[in-house]
Design a protein around this motif. Structure first.
Motif, PDB file in Angstrom:
ATOM      1  N   ASP A  89     -18.383 -23.466  20.699  1.00 46.72           N
ATOM      2  CA  ASP A  89     -18.020 -23.123  19.330  1.00 46.72           C
ATOM      3  C   ASP A  89     -16.428 -22.865  19.273  1.00 46.72           C
ATOM      4  O   ASP A  89     -15.945 -21.995  20.620  1.00 46.72           O
ATOM      5  N   ARG A  90     -15.657 -22.975  18.380  1.00 50.95           N
ATOM      6  CA  ARG A  90     -14.400 -22.359  18.394  1.00 50.95           C
ATOM      7  C   ARG A  90     -14.423 -21.070  17.529  1.00 50.95           C
ATOM      8  O   ARG A  90     -15.217 -20.897  16.706  1.00 50.95           O
ATOM      9  N   ILE A  91     -13.819 -20.275  18.365  1.00 49.92           N
ATOM     10  CA  ILE A  91     -14.043 -18.489  18.024  1.00 49.92           C
ATOM     11  C   ILE A  91     -12.834 -18.081  16.898  1.00 49.92           C
ATOM     12  O   ILE A  91     -11.677 -18.233  17.585  1.00 49.92           O
ATOM     13  N   HIS A  92     -13.231 -17.543  15.759  1.00 50.21           N
ATOM     14  CA  HIS A  92     -11.854 -17.215  15.159  1.00 50.21           C
ATOM     15  C   HIS A  92     -12.162 -15.829  14.535  1.00 50.21           C
ATOM     16  O   HIS A  92     -13.278 -15.392  14.538  1.00 50.21           O
ATOM     17  N   VAL A  93     -10.998 -15.033  14.672  1.00 45.78           N
ATOM     18  CA  VAL A  93     -11.338 -13.688  14.354  1.00 45.78           C
ATOM     19  C   VAL A  93      -9.545 -13.257  13.251  1.00 45.78           C
ATOM     20  O   VAL A  93      -9.023 -14.038  13.479  1.00 45.78           O
ATOM     21  N   TYR A  94      -9.750 -11.943  12.602  1.00 49.52           N
ATOM     22  CA  TYR A  94      -8.615 -11.580  12.118  1.00 49.52           C
ATOM     23  C   TYR A  94      -7.611 -11.086  12.892  1.00 49.52           C
ATOM     24  O   TYR A  94      -8.051 -10.119  13.641  1.00 49.52           O
ATOM     25  N   LEU A  95      -6.591 -11.182  12.907  1.00 45.67           N
ATOM     26  CA  LEU A  95      -5.459 -10.208  13.710  1.00 45.67           C
ATOM     27  C   LEU A  95      -5.526  -8.905  12.433  1.00 45.67           C
ATOM     28  O   LEU A  95      -5.611  -8.863  11.366  1.00 45.67           O
ATOM     29  N   PRO A  96      -5.150  -7.707  13.262  1.00 43.80           N
ATOM     30  CA  PRO A  96      -5.253  -6.604  12.328  1.00 43.80           C
ATOM     31  C   PRO A  96      -4.420  -6.574  11.067  1.00 43.80           C
ATOM     32  O   PRO A  96      -5.137  -6.262  10.011  1.00 43.80           O
ATOM     33  N   ALA A  97      -3.361  -7.207  11.228  1.00 43.13           N
ATOM     34  CA  ALA A  97      -2.543  -7.299   9.831  1.00 43.13           C
ATOM     35  C   ALA A  97      -3.149  -7.919   8.921  1.00 43.13           C
ATOM     36  O   ALA A  97      -3.039  -7.704   7.669  1.00 43.13           O
ATOM     37  N   ALA A  98      -3.567  -9.132   9.293  1.00 41.94           N
ATOM     38  CA  ALA A  98      -4.394 -10.112   8.212  1.00 41.94           C
ATOM     39  C   ALA A  98      -5.429  -9.475   7.891  1.00 41.94           C
ATOM     40  O   ALA A  98      -5.847  -9.864   6.502  1.00 41.94           O
ATOM     41  N   LEU A  99      -6.301  -8.669   8.408  1.00 42.40           N
ATOM     42  CA  LEU A  99      -7.463  -8.006   8.017  1.00 42.40           C
ATOM     43  C   LEU A  99      -7.016  -7.023   6.930  1.00 42.40           C
ATOM     44  O   LEU A  99      -7.869  -7.053   5.953  1.00 42.40           O
ATOM     45  N   VAL A 100      -5.882  -6.163   7.151  1.00 40.03           N
ATOM     46  CA  VAL A 100      -5.649  -5.274   6.225  1.00 40.03           C
ATOM     47  C   VAL A 100      -5.453  -5.863   4.667  1.00 40.03           C
ATOM     48  O   VAL A 100      -5.703  -5.197   3.689  1.00 40.03           O
ATOM     49  N   GLY A 101      -4.937  -7.213   4.919  1.00 33.46           N
ATOM     50  CA  GLY A 101      -4.340  -7.730   3.640  1.00 33.46           C
ATOM     51  C   GLY A 101      -5.390  -8.280   2.637  1.00 33.46           C
ATOM     52  O   GLY A 101      -5.082  -8.950   1.710  1.00 33.46           O
ATOM     53  N   LEU A 102      -6.624  -8.576   3.292  1.00 35.79           N
ATOM     54  CA  LEU A 102      -7.679  -9.199   2.416  1.00 35.79           C
ATOM     55  C   LEU A 102      -8.101  -8.335   1.139  1.00 35.79           C
ATOM     56  O   LEU A 102      -7.814  -7.200   1.221  1.00 35.79           O
ATOM     57  N   ARG A 103      -8.332  -9.222   0.049  1.00 35.35           N
ATOM     58  CA  ARG A 103      -8.683  -8.490  -1.325  1.00 35.35           C
ATOM     59  C   ARG A 103     -10.129  -8.836  -1.569  1.00 35.35           C
ATOM     60  O   ARG A 103     -10.809  -9.822  -1.118  1.00 35.35           O
ATOM     61  N   ASP A 104     -10.743  -7.753  -2.273  1.00 36.81           N
ATOM     62  CA  ASP A 104     -12.165  -8.174  -3.118  1.00 36.81           C
ATOM     63  C   ASP A 104     -11.899  -9.307  -3.855  1.00 36.81           C
ATOM     64  O   ASP A 104     -10.923  -9.790  -4.533  1.00 36.81           O
ATOM     65  N   GLN A 105     -13.268 -10.143  -3.886  1.00 34.51           N
ATOM     66  CA  GLN A 105     -13.276 -11.213  -4.721  1.00 34.51           C
ATOM     67  C   GLN A 105     -14.221 -11.313  -5.570  1.00 34.51           C
ATOM     68  O   GLN A 105     -15.567 -10.934  -5.310  1.00 34.51           O
ATOM     69  N   ASP A 106     -13.906 -11.240  -6.917  1.00 32.38           N
ATOM     70  CA  ASP A 106     -14.776 -10.691  -7.900  1.00 32.38           C
ATOM     71  C   ASP A 106     -16.064 -11.800  -8.165  1.00 32.38           C
ATOM     72  O   ASP A 106     -17.161 -11.089  -8.826  1.00 32.38           O
ATOM     73  N   ALA A 107     -15.758 -13.099  -7.862  1.00 33.37           N
ATOM     74  CA  ALA A 107     -16.932 -13.922  -7.976  1.00 33.37           C
ATOM     75  C   ALA A 107     -17.894 -13.693  -6.884  1.00 33.37           C
ATOM     76  O   ALA A 107     -19.042 -14.579  -7.198  1.00 33.37           O
ATOM     77  N   VAL A 108     -17.789 -12.838  -5.957  1.00 31.35           N
ATOM     78  CA  VAL A 108     -18.672 -13.012  -4.590  1.00 31.35           C
ATOM     79  C   VAL A 108     -19.372 -11.546  -4.789  1.00 31.35           C
ATOM     80  O   VAL A 108     -18.565 -10.660  -4.918  1.00 31.35           O
ATOM     81  N   ILE A 224      -8.942 -17.741  18.745  1.00 29.51           N
ATOM     82  CA  ILE A 224      -8.904 -17.195  19.919  1.00 29.51           C
ATOM     83  C   ILE A 224      -9.312 -17.891  21.332  1.00 29.51           C
ATOM     84  O   ILE A 224      -8.904 -17.730  22.365  1.00 29.51           O
ATOM     85  N   GLY A 225      -9.938 -19.012  21.105  1.00 26.67           N
ATOM     86  CA  GLY A 225     -10.357 -19.744  22.218  1.00 26.67           C
ATOM     87  C   GLY A 225     -11.633 -20.623  21.715  1.00 26.67           C
ATOM     88  O   GLY A 225     -12.478 -20.567  20.718  1.00 26.67           O
ATOM     89  N   VAL A 226     -12.135 -21.446  22.536  1.00 29.81           N
ATOM     90  CA  VAL A 226     -13.425 -22.398  22.509  1.00 29.81           C
ATOM     91  C   VAL A 226     -14.481 -21.452  23.657  1.00 29.81           C
ATOM     92  O   VAL A 226     -14.087 -21.488  24.837  1.00 29.81           O
ATOM     93  N   TRP A 227     -15.467 -21.202  23.022  1.00 36.66           N
ATOM     94  CA  TRP A 227     -16.526 -20.539  24.056  1.00 36.66           C
ATOM     95  C   TRP A 227     -17.754 -21.406  24.105  1.00 36.66           C
ATOM     96  O   TRP A 227     -18.158 -21.994  23.173  1.00 36.66           O
ATOM     97  N   GLN A 228     -18.233 -21.305  25.104  1.00 33.59           N
ATOM     98  CA  GLN A 228     -19.724 -22.199  25.322  1.00 33.59           C
ATOM     99  C   GLN A 228     -20.466 -21.153  26.456  1.00 33.59           C
ATOM    100  O   GLN A 228     -20.212 -20.642  27.336  1.00 33.59           O
ATOM    101  N   GLN A 229     -21.911 -21.118  26.122  1.00 35.98           N
ATOM    102  CA  GLN A 229     -22.723 -20.507  27.124  1.00 35.98           C
ATOM    103  C   GLN A 229     -23.751 -21.392  27.844  1.00 35.98           C
ATOM    104  O   GLN A 229     -24.251 -22.279  26.931  1.00 35.98           O
ATOM    105  N   PHE A 230     -24.079 -21.196  28.940  1.00 32.20           N
ATOM    106  CA  PHE A 230     -24.948 -22.056  29.621  1.00 32.20           C
ATOM    107  C   PHE A 230     -26.137 -20.909  29.948  1.00 32.20           C
ATOM    108  O   PHE A 230     -25.770 -19.742  30.399  1.00 32.20           O
TER     109      PHE A 230
END
Length: 240
Positions: A89-108, A224-230
Motif C-alpha cells: 500500500d501507498r500510505i498518505h496522510v495530511y501534513l498538519p498545515a494542510a489538515l487545518v486548511g480543510l473545509r466542510d463539504q455541503d454535499a457530503v 509518506i511511503g510504501v508499506w507491506q505486511q507479511f
C-alpha cells in the motif's frame, strides 16, 4: 514535519527493538511486541532506505539474516518460510498545515442506519472487486456519503487504524458519477469529521491502483511511503 500521531504509527516503531541488520539498502529491527510476533512490516519512505520491523517468531523462522541482506532477500525468506502477504500500500496522510486548511463539504453528510436501504442499493450496483478494495461499510466508525436525489452515489468510511490515533479512509463512487470531484470532496469531509473525533486521517492505496492514490494526492495528502505486511498463519490480518 509530520504529526506525532503519524510518527508514532509509521516511523517510531521501526527504530525500537534489537537491530539485526543496518546497511545501505535496509535496516532490520526485531519487534519486541509479542502481539506482532508473527508479522513483518516493510516501510519504504520516498528516496530513503527501507525500514523492516520483524516480529520475534518471524525472525526465528527466517534466521539467520546476514548483514548484507537486501529487502528482496528478506521477502524471499519470508515467502519460503510460508508467510502470506497482501499487495503493498501507498500510505498518505495530511501534513498538519494542510489538515487545518480543510473545509466542510455541503454535499457530503454522515450516514446512519436510517440510510441502510440506500446503502444496500449502492453496494448492489458497485463492482464487487472495487467494493472489496475500498472497504467502505455502513457499520464503520465513521461513514459519510453523497446523494443524487434519493440515490447514494458515493460513500466513504473510516475506522481507527490498529492502536494508533489515525483513522484509515476508504472511498468508492458509483461509475456513473465519477470525474466530478466527489471522491476528493468526500476525503475532505471525512477527514474533517475524523479530526473532530480526536483522530487524524490516513489513506491507503494499493500500489497497482493509481486512480485511488491520485484521489489522495488530489485531496492534498502527502505520500509518506510504501508499506507491506507479511504474516504467518498465526499473525494478524492487514485490517486489524
Amino acid at each position: 514535519m509530520f504529526s506525532q500521531a503519524v510518527a508514532d504509527a509509521w516511523f517510531t516503531p521501526y527504530g525500537q527493538g534489537q537491530t539485526l541488520v543496518d546497511n545501505e539498502t535496509c535496516r532490520i529491527v526485531v519487534n519486541p511486541d509479542a502481539q506482532h510476533s508473527h508479522t513483518t512490516h516493510f516501510m519504504a519512505p520516498p528516496e530513503q532506505r527501507v525500514q523492516i520491523l520483524v516480529g520475534e517468531q518471524a525472525a526465528e523462522r527466517i534466521a539467520p539474516i546476514p548483514q548484507g541482506a537486501t529487502v528482496q532477500d528478506v521477502q524471499d525468506a519470508l515467502k519460503t518460510a510460508g508467510a502470506e502477504t497482501d499487495e503493498a500500500d501507498r500510505i498518505h496522510v495530511y501534513l498538519p498545515a494542510a489538515l487545518v486548511g480543510l473545509r466542510d463539504q455541503d454535499a457530503v453528510r454522515v450516514l446512519t442506519q436510517d440510510d441502510a436501504e440506500a446503502f444496500a442499493r449502492f453496494e448492489a450496483a458497485a463492482d464487487p472487486d472495487e467494493l472489496d478494495e475500498a472497504y467502505v461499510e455502513l457499520d464503520h466508525w465513521c461513514v459519510m456519503g453523497v446523494f443524487d436525489g434519493d440515490e447514494l452515489v458515493a460513500a466513504t468510511s473510516a475506522y481507527p487504524w490498529r492502536e494508533s490515533k489515525l483513522a484509515d479512509i476508504g472511498v468508492i463512487t458509483r461509475a456513473s458519477h465519477r470525474r466530478r470531484g466527489l471522491a476528493v470532496q468526500m476525503v475532505h469531509a471525512i477527514s474533517r469529521e475524523i479530526v473532530k473525533r480526536g483522530y487524524e486521517p490516513m489513506y491507503r492505496a494499493g500500489v497497482s491502483n493509481d486512480a485511488s492514490a491520485g484521489v489522495a494526492l488530489a485531496a492534498g495528502m502527502t505520500r509518506i511511503g510504501v508499506w507491506q505486511q507479511f504474516r504467518f498463519g498465526d499473525g494478524e490480518s492487514v485490517e486489524q
